[in-house]
Design a protein around this motif. Structure first.
Motif, PDB file in Angstrom:
ATOM      1  N   GLN A 139       0.845  -1.192   0.000  1.00 36.52           N
ATOM      2  CA  GLN A 139       0.000   0.000   0.000  1.00 36.52           C
ATOM      3  C   GLN A 139       0.882   1.243   0.000  1.00 36.52           C
ATOM      4  O   GLN A 139       1.477   1.590   1.025  1.00 36.52           O
ATOM      5  N   ILE A 140       0.947   1.891  -1.138  1.00 37.01           N
ATOM      6  CA  ILE A 140       1.676   3.148  -1.275  1.00 37.01           C
ATOM      7  C   ILE A 140       0.795   4.270  -0.749  1.00 37.01           C
ATOM      8  O   ILE A 140      -0.442   4.217  -0.895  1.00 37.01           O
ATOM      9  N   GLY A 163      -1.600   7.037  -0.021  1.00 36.28           N
ATOM     10  CA  GLY A 163      -2.651   7.641  -0.829  1.00 36.28           C
ATOM     11  C   GLY A 163      -3.331   6.681  -1.793  1.00 36.28           C
ATOM     12  O   GLY A 163      -4.204   7.089  -2.559  1.00 36.28           O
ATOM     13  N   GLN A 164      -2.922   5.421  -1.776  1.00 39.51           N
ATOM     14  CA  GLN A 164      -3.515   4.431  -2.671  1.00 39.51           C
ATOM     15  C   GLN A 164      -4.116   3.279  -1.873  1.00 39.51           C
ATOM     16  O   GLN A 164      -3.851   3.119  -0.688  1.00 39.51           O
ATOM     17  N   GLY A 165      -4.930   2.478  -2.549  1.00 41.62           N
ATOM     18  CA  GLY A 165      -5.442   1.276  -1.915  1.00 41.62           C
ATOM     19  C   GLY A 165      -4.411   0.161  -1.954  1.00 41.62           C
ATOM     20  O   GLY A 165      -3.434   0.229  -2.708  1.00 41.62           O
ATOM     21  N   LYS A 223      -2.451  -3.103  -2.956  1.00 38.82           N
ATOM     22  CA  LYS A 223      -2.280  -3.829  -4.207  1.00 38.82           C
ATOM     23  C   LYS A 223      -1.715  -5.206  -3.899  1.00 38.82           C
ATOM     24  O   LYS A 223      -0.711  -5.328  -3.197  1.00 38.82           O
ATOM     25  N   ALA A 260       6.548   2.020   1.257  1.00 38.09           N
ATOM     26  CA  ALA A 260       5.117   1.692   1.332  1.00 38.09           C
ATOM     27  C   ALA A 260       4.856   0.963   2.642  1.00 38.09           C
ATOM     28  O   ALA A 260       5.786   0.660   3.395  1.00 38.09           O
ATOM     29  N   LYS A 271     -11.178  -3.678 -11.818  1.00 43.65           N
ATOM     30  CA  LYS A 271     -11.032  -2.269 -11.484  1.00 43.65           C
ATOM     31  C   LYS A 271     -12.073  -1.864 -10.459  1.00 43.65           C
ATOM     32  O   LYS A 271     -13.246  -2.203 -10.601  1.00 43.65           O
ATOM     33  N   LEU A 283     -12.674  11.050  -3.169  1.00 46.92           N
ATOM     34  CA  LEU A 283     -11.383  10.623  -2.640  1.00 46.92           C
ATOM     35  C   LEU A 283     -11.204  11.111  -1.208  1.00 46.92           C
ATOM     36  O   LEU A 283     -10.542  10.444  -0.409  1.00 46.92           O
ATOM     37  N   LEU A 302     -12.150   1.655   2.633  1.00 47.32           N
ATOM     38  CA  LEU A 302     -11.718   0.922   1.450  1.00 47.32           C
ATOM     39  C   LEU A 302     -12.831   0.003   0.965  1.00 47.32           C
ATOM     40  O   LEU A 302     -13.455  -0.703   1.762  1.00 47.32           O
ATOM     41  N   GLN A 326      -9.041   2.913  -4.296  1.00 47.21           N
ATOM     42  CA  GLN A 326      -8.009   3.776  -3.728  1.00 47.21           C
ATOM     43  C   GLN A 326      -8.377   4.340  -2.361  1.00 47.21           C
ATOM     44  O   GLN A 326      -7.531   4.885  -1.665  1.00 47.21           O
TER      45      GLN A 326
END
Lengths: 112, 117
Positions: A37-38, A40-42, A44, A88, B3, B9, B88, B109
């Protein structure tokens, strides 16, 4: 019931060094996941194990990342050599039958 | 490629407000949709939805799935400062290995919710 255990909680390394993370899933959970998880992102998905076999590692950068789950319980994720963009949180999760994942507290990696 | 897209956000509200978080998805072989709350690092499970039109509720939180329009919403009523977190959305689909199918989650995200006193 004990949750998913991860260590270390934090790790700071310089680029080109190597690092390893450890995960102990919930007892009896056959499926184990490593997520990246980076900021600001969800999360992965990097790799998914079913017992000690790999189910999905399509998004694992195999030139530098490796993971194993030798006895179908604990797992380690290694990065060698690390790059700046590997900074991350690395989350380990496990699941029994069904899609509900239980997450560990993660390892926050900073690569300088 | 699966996706999952969440909106907004980020969201800033005051205590007592009601918020609606959105999640849309495109996935092959949908199994279920899950909502997680992430404070600090570990995501914690909120809901799993598999059928359209059936609302799941837990206290002030509720969620519903529309499999025809491929989206879900998460509602939080009478928000409190403790609701501040990243929410999430994830969709479960099969991971194939040698013909045997196991589940995997693809995450959006996230929506950053901030509740001010």
């Amino acid at each position: 019931e004990a949750g998913v255990a991860q260590s270390p909680r934090y790790k700071i390394i310089e680029k080109r060094q190597s690092v390893a993370f450890w995960c102990n899933p919930i007892s009896g959970h056959a499926t184990l996941y490593w997520y990246q998880q980076i900021l600001g992102q969800g999360p992965k998905l990097l790799i998914q194990f079913q017992n000690n076999g790999v189910v999905d590692d399509s998004q694992l950068p195999k030139d530098r990342f490796s993971a194993e789950r030798l006895k179908g319980v604990d797992s380690t994720l290694k990065i060698q050599p690390a790059k700046l963009e590997d900074s991350a949180v690395y989350l380990c999760a496990s699941s029994g039958p069904g899609e509900k994942l239980f997450f560990g507290s993660g390892t926050q990696l900073s690569v300088l | 490629e699966d996706k999952v897209v969440q909106s907004p956000l980020s969201l800033v509200v005051h205590e007592g407000d009601t918020v609606t978080l959105n999640c849309s998805y495109e996935v092959t072989n949908f199994r279920s949709l899950l909502w997680y709350k992430q404070e600090k690092k570990a995501p914690t499970f909120l809901f799993m939805l598999t059928s359209s039109g059936i609302e799941k509720k837990s206290g002030r939180l509720s969620s519903i799935l529309d499999k025809k329009e491929l989206f879900s919403i998460l509602n939080i009523t009478a928000t409190q400062t403790g609701d501040s977190a990243v929410y999430l959305c994830a969709v479960a689909s099969p991971s194939n290995a040698g013909g045997t199918s196991y589940g995997k989650l693809t995450f959006g995200q996230g929506t950053i919710l901030t509740v001010h006193p």
